[in-house]
Design a protein around this motif. Structure first.
Motif, PDB file in Angstrom:
ATOM      1  N   LYS A  18       2.619   4.435  -1.334  1.00  0.00           N
ATOM      2  CA  LYS A  18       2.304   5.393  -2.408  1.00  0.00           C
ATOM      3  C   LYS A  18       0.944   5.113  -3.041  1.00  0.00           C
ATOM      4  O   LYS A  18       0.735   5.300  -4.227  1.00  0.00           O
ATOM      5  N   ASN A  19      -0.008   4.615  -2.219  1.00  0.00           N
ATOM      6  CA  ASN A  19      -1.383   4.345  -2.659  1.00  0.00           C
ATOM      7  C   ASN A  19      -1.466   3.420  -3.876  1.00  0.00           C
ATOM      8  O   ASN A  19      -2.344   3.552  -4.713  1.00  0.00           O
ATOM      9  N   LYS A  20      -0.518   2.488  -3.988  1.00  0.00           N
ATOM     10  CA  LYS A  20      -0.526   1.564  -5.117  1.00  0.00           C
ATOM     11  C   LYS A  20      -1.643   0.529  -4.986  1.00  0.00           C
ATOM     12  O   LYS A  20      -2.383   0.296  -5.921  1.00  0.00           O
ATOM     13  N   GLY A  21      -1.718  -0.111  -3.812  1.00  0.00           N
ATOM     14  CA  GLY A  21      -2.723  -1.145  -3.610  1.00  0.00           C
ATOM     15  C   GLY A  21      -2.463  -2.423  -4.387  1.00  0.00           C
ATOM     16  O   GLY A  21      -3.384  -3.105  -4.794  1.00  0.00           O
ATOM     17  N   THR A  40       0.816  -1.216   0.000  1.00  0.00           N
ATOM     18  CA  THR A  40       0.000   0.000   0.000  1.00  0.00           C
ATOM     19  C   THR A  40       0.847   1.262   0.000  1.00  0.00           C
ATOM     20  O   THR A  40       0.324   2.343   0.229  1.00  0.00           O
TER      21      THR A  40
END
Length: 127
Positions: free
Chosen positions: A46-49, A44
């Motif tokens: 860098k807001n990749k998910g 998660t």
């Protein structure tokens, strides 16, 4: 030969057939079999998910080891039997509690000592 592949990254959770196809494509294989998900985690940062998999699989051909691909060796876990005697457990941290549970299920006698506050005061602190 049995191998383990680390850091197979996908954008969502995948079923085993999709992971097999991704692995074959990633390693330029014609086939692989007996795929097992060894580990699944979520990245998660860098807001990749992203979903990150570690897979154990059999390959019909020998593969060259890389940073993410290693030869897999089964590691046998050997539990030594506990001797029937009294045990002194110092501290109620994770290891102390786990051993106390193990000893309890095996019917062993134990004494636990802890230097922290009594349970009533701990509950007040936590609340």
């Amino acid at each position: 030969m049995k191998y383990i592949y680390h850091n197979l990254i996908t954008f969502k959770e995948e079923n085993i057939d999709t992971l097999k196809n991704l692995l074959i494509k990633k390693l330029s294989l014609k086939s692989c079999f007996n795929i097992i998900i060894n580990k699944k985690s979520f990245d998660t940062r860098k807001n990749k998910g992203n979903v990150v998999y570690s897979l154990i699989f059999d390959s019909p051909i020998n593969l060259k080891e890389t940073l993410n691909l290693k030869l897999y060796e089964d590691q046998e876990i050997v539990f030594t039997p506990l001797i029937k005697k009294d045990y002194l457990i110092v501290g109620m941290g994770p290891a102390g509690l786990f051993f106390a549970l193990l000893a309890f299920y095996r019917g062993l006698k134990m004494t636990i000592i802890e230097r922290g506050k009594c349970i009533e005061e701990r509950v007040k602190d936590l609340n």
